[in-house]
Design a protein around this motif. Sequence first.
Motif, PDB file in Angstrom:
ATOM      1  N   LEU A 254      -3.120   4.562   2.103  1.00 12.08           N
ATOM      2  CA  LEU A 254      -3.164   3.922   0.608  1.00 12.08           C
ATOM      3  C   LEU A 254      -3.304   5.141  -0.237  1.00 12.08           C
ATOM      4  CD1 LEU A 254      -3.276   1.716  -1.563  1.00 12.08           C
ATOM      5  CD2 LEU A 254      -5.484   1.731  -1.306  1.00 12.08           C
ATOM      6  N   VAL A 255      -2.420   5.764  -0.918  1.00 13.32           N
ATOM      7  CA  VAL A 255      -2.366   7.018  -2.191  1.00 13.32           C
ATOM      8  C   VAL A 255      -1.490   6.463  -2.977  1.00 13.32           C
ATOM      9  CG1 VAL A 255      -1.030   8.265  -0.390  1.00 13.32           C
ATOM     10  CG2 VAL A 255      -2.403   9.285  -2.282  1.00 13.32           C
ATOM     11  N   PRO A 256      -1.719   6.824  -4.369  1.00 16.68           N
ATOM     12  CA  PRO A 256      -0.504   6.508  -5.524  1.00 16.68           C
ATOM     13  C   PRO A 256       0.541   7.611  -5.111  1.00 16.68           C
ATOM     14  CG  PRO A 256      -2.628   7.179  -6.500  1.00 16.68           C
ATOM     15  CD  PRO A 256      -2.797   7.131  -5.002  1.00 16.68           C
ATOM     16  N   ALA A 257       1.680   7.106  -5.416  1.00 20.07           N
ATOM     17  CA  ALA A 257       2.939   8.135  -5.183  1.00 20.07           C
ATOM     18  C   ALA A 257       2.752   8.989  -6.470  1.00 20.07           C
ATOM     19  CB  ALA A 257       4.094   7.328  -5.461  1.00 20.07           C
ATOM     20  N   GLU A 258       3.261  10.552  -6.212  1.00 15.84           N
ATOM     21  CA  GLU A 258       3.110  11.360  -7.433  1.00 15.84           C
ATOM     22  C   GLU A 258       3.548  10.762  -8.639  1.00 15.84           C
ATOM     23  OE1 GLU A 258       4.754  15.234  -6.586  1.00 15.84           O
ATOM     24  OE2 GLU A 258       3.379  15.498  -4.848  1.00 15.84           O
ATOM     25  N   ASP A 259       4.674  10.059  -8.682  1.00 15.76           N
ATOM     26  CA  ASP A 259       5.258   9.576  -9.873  1.00 15.76           C
ATOM     27  C   ASP A 259       5.062   8.044 -10.361  1.00 15.76           C
ATOM     28  OD1 ASP A 259       6.700   8.715  -7.395  1.00 15.76           O
ATOM     29  OD2 ASP A 259       8.723   9.002  -8.539  1.00 15.76           O
ATOM     30  N   ALA A 260       3.834   7.780  -9.675  1.00 15.92           N
ATOM     31  CA  ALA A 260       3.284   6.500 -10.161  1.00 15.92           C
ATOM     32  C   ALA A 260       2.704   6.344 -11.356  1.00 15.92           C
ATOM     33  CB  ALA A 260       2.461   5.514  -9.013  1.00 15.92           C
TER      34      ALA A 260
ATOM     35  N   ARG B 286       0.975  -1.273   0.005  1.00 16.86           N
ATOM     36  CA  ARG B 286       0.089   0.001  -0.037  1.00 16.86           C
ATOM     37  C   ARG B 286       0.957   1.346   0.050  1.00 16.86           C
ATOM     38  NH1 ARG B 286      -2.459  -3.871   0.161  1.00 16.86           N
ATOM     39  NH2 ARG B 286      -4.855  -4.175   1.005  1.00 16.86           N
ATOM     40  N   ASP B 287       2.180   1.217   0.490  1.00 19.90           N
ATOM     41  CA  ASP B 287       2.918   2.328   0.741  1.00 19.90           C
ATOM     42  C   ASP B 287       4.448   2.055   0.392  1.00 19.90           C
ATOM     43  OD1 ASP B 287       3.819   0.507   2.693  1.00 19.90           O
ATOM     44  OD2 ASP B 287       4.013   1.786   4.166  1.00 19.90           O
ATOM     45  N   ILE B 288       4.604   1.149  -0.494  1.00 24.63           N
ATOM     46  CA  ILE B 288       5.867   0.958  -1.320  1.00 24.63           C
ATOM     47  C   ILE B 288       6.443   2.166  -1.852  1.00 24.63           C
ATOM     48  CG2 ILE B 288       7.310  -0.816  -2.300  1.00 24.63           C
ATOM     49  CD1 ILE B 288       5.521  -1.826   0.029  1.00 24.63           C
ATOM     50  N   GLY B 289       5.747   2.556  -2.900  1.00 22.47           N
ATOM     51  CA  GLY B 289       6.239   3.729  -3.625  1.00 22.47           C
ATOM     52  C   GLY B 289       6.323   5.166  -2.801  1.00 22.47           C
ATOM     53  N   THR B 290       5.425   5.115  -1.876  1.00 21.45           N
ATOM     54  CA  THR B 290       5.426   6.806  -1.157  1.00 21.45           C
ATOM     55  C   THR B 290       6.396   6.391   0.273  1.00 21.45           C
ATOM     56  OG1 THR B 290       3.342   5.520   0.349  1.00 21.45           O
ATOM     57  CG2 THR B 290       2.954   7.216  -1.555  1.00 21.45           C
ATOM     58  N   VAL B 291       6.228   5.414   0.851  1.00 23.63           N
ATOM     59  CA  VAL B 291       7.178   5.230   2.240  1.00 23.63           C
ATOM     60  C   VAL B 291       8.462   4.380   2.231  1.00 23.63           C
ATOM     61  CG1 VAL B 291       7.046   5.105   4.600  1.00 23.63           C
ATOM     62  CG2 VAL B 291       5.228   5.965   3.418  1.00 23.63           C
ATOM     63  N   ILE B 292       8.221   2.992   1.582  1.00 20.19           N
ATOM     64  CA  ILE B 292       9.113   2.040   1.917  1.00 20.19           C
ATOM     65  C   ILE B 292      10.409   2.457   0.746  1.00 20.19           C
ATOM     66  CG2 ILE B 292       9.574  -0.438   1.975  1.00 20.19           C
ATOM     67  CD1 ILE B 292       7.920   0.518   4.186  1.00 20.19           C
ATOM     68  N   CYS B 293      10.169   2.564  -0.406  1.00 15.24           N
ATOM     69  CA  CYS B 293      11.101   2.746  -1.606  1.00 15.24           C
ATOM     70  C   CYS B 293      10.671   3.912  -2.405  1.00 15.24           C
ATOM     71  CB  CYS B 293      10.929   1.530  -2.382  1.00 15.24           C
ATOM     72  SG  CYS B 293      11.177  -0.109  -1.550  1.00 15.24           S
ATOM     73  N   PRO B 294      10.854   5.144  -1.720  1.00 13.22           N
ATOM     74  CA  PRO B 294      10.308   6.488  -2.640  1.00 13.22           C
ATOM     75  C   PRO B 294      11.176   6.655  -3.811  1.00 13.22           C
ATOM     76  CG  PRO B 294      11.399   6.956  -0.473  1.00 13.22           C
ATOM     77  CD  PRO B 294      11.190   5.396  -0.603  1.00 13.22           C
ATOM     78  N   ASP B 295      12.386   5.804  -3.873  1.00 16.68           N
ATOM     79  CA  ASP B 295      13.286   5.969  -4.906  1.00 16.68           C
ATOM     80  C   ASP B 295      13.169   4.883  -5.732  1.00 16.68           C
ATOM     81  OD1 ASP B 295      14.363   8.419  -4.093  1.00 16.68           O
ATOM     82  OD2 ASP B 295      16.015   7.546  -2.750  1.00 16.68           O
ATOM     83  N   ALA B 296      12.212   3.997  -5.777  1.00 19.98           N
ATOM     84  CA  ALA B 296      12.023   2.868  -6.749  1.00 19.98           C
ATOM     85  C   ALA B 296      12.116   3.305  -8.178  1.00 19.98           C
ATOM     86  CB  ALA B 296      10.711   2.331  -6.366  1.00 19.98           C
ATOM     87  N   HIS B 297      12.671   2.337  -8.945  1.00 17.28           N
ATOM     88  CA  HIS B 297      12.971   2.758 -10.408  1.00 17.28           C
ATOM     89  C   HIS B 297      11.366   2.711 -11.153  1.00 17.28           C
ATOM     90  CE1 HIS B 297      16.679   1.215  -8.864  1.00 17.28           C
ATOM     91  NE2 HIS B 297      17.303   1.783  -9.947  1.00 17.28           N
ATOM     92  N   VAL B 298      10.636   1.859 -10.644  1.00 17.55           N
ATOM     93  CA  VAL B 298       9.453   1.935 -11.126  1.00 17.55           C
ATOM     94  C   VAL B 298       8.356   1.825 -10.077  1.00 17.55           C
ATOM     95  CG1 VAL B 298       8.153   1.157 -13.252  1.00 17.55           C
ATOM     96  CG2 VAL B 298      10.133   0.152 -12.951  1.00 17.55           C
ATOM     97  N   LYS B 299       7.260   2.804 -10.366  1.00 16.05           N
ATOM     98  CA  LYS B 299       6.005   2.623  -9.335  1.00 16.05           C
ATOM     99  C   LYS B 299       4.845   2.435  -9.887  1.00 16.05           C
ATOM    100  CE  LYS B 299       8.606   5.839  -6.373  1.00 16.05           C
ATOM    101  NZ  LYS B 299       8.290   7.213  -5.500  1.00 16.05           N
ATOM    102  N   LEU B 300       4.065   1.447  -9.723  1.00 12.84           N
ATOM    103  CA  LEU B 300       2.768   1.031 -10.566  1.00 12.84           C
ATOM    104  C   LEU B 300       1.854   1.073  -9.224  1.00 12.84           C
ATOM    105  CD1 LEU B 300       3.391  -1.980 -12.628  1.00 12.84           C
ATOM    106  CD2 LEU B 300       2.858   0.248 -13.408  1.00 12.84           C
ATOM    107  N   PHE B 301       0.685   2.005  -9.746  1.00 14.51           N
ATOM    108  CA  PHE B 301      -0.432   1.843  -8.635  1.00 14.51           C
ATOM    109  C   PHE B 301      -1.582   0.991  -9.355  1.00 14.51           C
ATOM    110  CE2 PHE B 301      -4.156   3.351  -6.179  1.00 14.51           C
ATOM    111  CZ  PHE B 301      -3.621   3.267  -5.220  1.00 14.51           C
TER     112      PHE B 301
END
Length: 205
Positions: free
Chosen positions: A170-176, A108-123
């Motif tokens: 649970l919210v999409p990361a800005e760059d998801a 739920r929070d991988i792209g926003t909190v756990i891995c904000p620098d992930a190479h790809v973010k999908l929601f």
Amino acid sequence: MTFTVAIDGPAAAGKGTISKAVAVHFGFAHLDTGLLYRAVGAKVLAGGAPAEMARALDPVDLEDYSLRTPAVAQAASEVAVIPEVRSLLIDFQRKFASRIEGAVLDGRDIGTVICPDAHVKLFVTASAECRADRRYKELTGKGLDVTPEGVLADVKERDERDRNRATAPLVPAEDAILLDTSDLTIEAAIARAVGIVEAAKNAVG
Ligand code: DC
């Protein structure tokens, strides 16, 4: 070099299936982070205290088949509201994300909190009705005694709690990149996700 894929979304949107398929396609490790909250939730249902259970969590606990029941899903969503539980589970997830062969984490929070620098973010998302219908088929397929109305109510209750909690909602990361699977077959959804990850990998070089 590590390569991290963050896949977030509400319950039963298809993110688990998509994540597993992406991991297999690219040879990445996969972590279903919902299992961490489910394992803590299951221990709380058995009488444990949430933070203590999160602190004592063992990777072996994630292999328990009974973590898939609706009662455990609700308990997971309830313990997931507790900031101390969330912060106790961060290290494990970040270590996993830095696996050298590459990693896909879904939650739920991988792209926003756990891995904000992930190479790809999908929601990954889908309508509540569509998600409930899929979950109903999955649960009855496993022989569980549930009704369509009950499953829809459970999905909506969890959505509400997961979206409105104060910590890591649970919210999409800005760059998801949004992937709505309501009108897609699972094969088509996987193909889109693989294409998106492939493009990001090529961009990294
Ligand atoms: O993905 P799942 O349905 O197995 O997750 C169960 C619950 O765990 C979900 O309702 C909210 C919580 N969860 C969370 O808060 N953060 C995550 N990264 C994964 C799950």
